[in-house]
Motif scaffolding. Structure first.
Motif, PDB file in Angstrom:
ATOM      1  N   ASN A 142      -2.397   0.706  -3.655  1.00 16.69           N
ATOM      2  CA  ASN A 142      -2.785  -0.459  -2.868  1.00 16.69           C
ATOM      3  C   ASN A 142      -1.938  -1.662  -3.263  1.00 16.69           C
ATOM      4  N   ARG A 143      -1.935  -2.667  -2.424  1.00 18.28           N
ATOM      5  CA  ARG A 143      -1.077  -3.846  -2.571  1.00 18.28           C
ATOM      6  C   ARG A 143      -1.367  -4.592  -3.876  1.00 18.28           C
TER       7      ARG A 143
ATOM      8  N   ASP B  92       0.825  -1.203   0.000  1.00 18.01           N
ATOM      9  CA  ASP B  92       0.000   0.000   0.000  1.00 18.01           C
ATOM     10  C   ASP B  92       0.861   1.255   0.000  1.00 18.01           C
TER      11      ASP B  92
END
Length: 199
Positions: free
Chosen positions: A185-186, A105
């Motif tokens: 975001n991841r 993130d």
């Protein structure tokens, strides 16, 4: 440029073309499910350097420019050198400068393109890339830019529903020939190259 739509629902299509010319029977992008979609487009400049945009259905539209093509042979002109499509980086692989780990993130990371096994020379001034994400869930946006420069306030792609998404991008080479990638975001990030610009 990169064209992004934020529709309120179904968007049959959006098209771009040079201002002053007839509207073509093509689409630049579609969003039949109503999700945020981004797509790269090369659009000729029209009257006054403008482009025209038409959306079949109601949507917000965001236009981000990442460069322009000048007169061939002009001062500082670059040539395009196509290469056999080649995987430059893949964060799903072993840990390393062009491999893992997965990006987290709000993370930024630089990828040294000339260090890949794709045979890209250090003289390359810009790259023609395909950027793919495999997010864990919602990915608000991903941005690419030349390493060492300030991060721009643009998106290269989005995946608000967590789907695997790819988009083309022309990215100038930065410090050491690297490009930087930011993910909100991841996600896993995959970079494929199909050509480069050089003197």
């Amino acid at each position: 440029m990169n064209v992004t739509v934020v529709p309120g629902g179904y968007l049959g299509y959006l098209k771009t073309w040079p201002t002053g010319q007839a509207q073509p029977n093509v689409s630049t992008l579609n969003s039949w499910t109503g999700k945020v979609v981004a797509n790269a487009a090369l659009v000729p400049a029209g009257s006054g350097g403008a482009i025209s945009v038409y959306a079949e259905d109601a949507t917000q539209a965001v236009l981000d420019t990442n460069g322009y093509f000048g007169i061939p042979g002009g001062n500082g002109a670059l040539n395009f050198y196509p290469v056999t499509p080649c995987r430059v980086a893949d964060t799903r692989g072993d840990a390393g400068p062009l491999g893992g780990p997965k990006m987290g993130d709000g993370e930024s990371r630089s990828f040294p393109i000339p260090s890949s096994g794709c045979g890209i020379p250090a003289t390359a001034a810009a790259y023609s890339l395909n950027v793919t994400v495999v997010p864990d869930g919602m990915l608000q946006y991903l941005t690419v830019w030349p390493a060492g420069a300030g991060q721009p306030l643009v998106s290269t792609l989005n995946s608000w529903d967590g789907a695997v998404v790819a988009n083309a991008a022309i990215v100038p080479a930065g410090a050491g020939g690297a490009i930087s990638v930011f993910v909100a975001n991841r996600t896993q990030v995959i970079l494929d190259i199909n050509g480069y610009f050089a003197p």
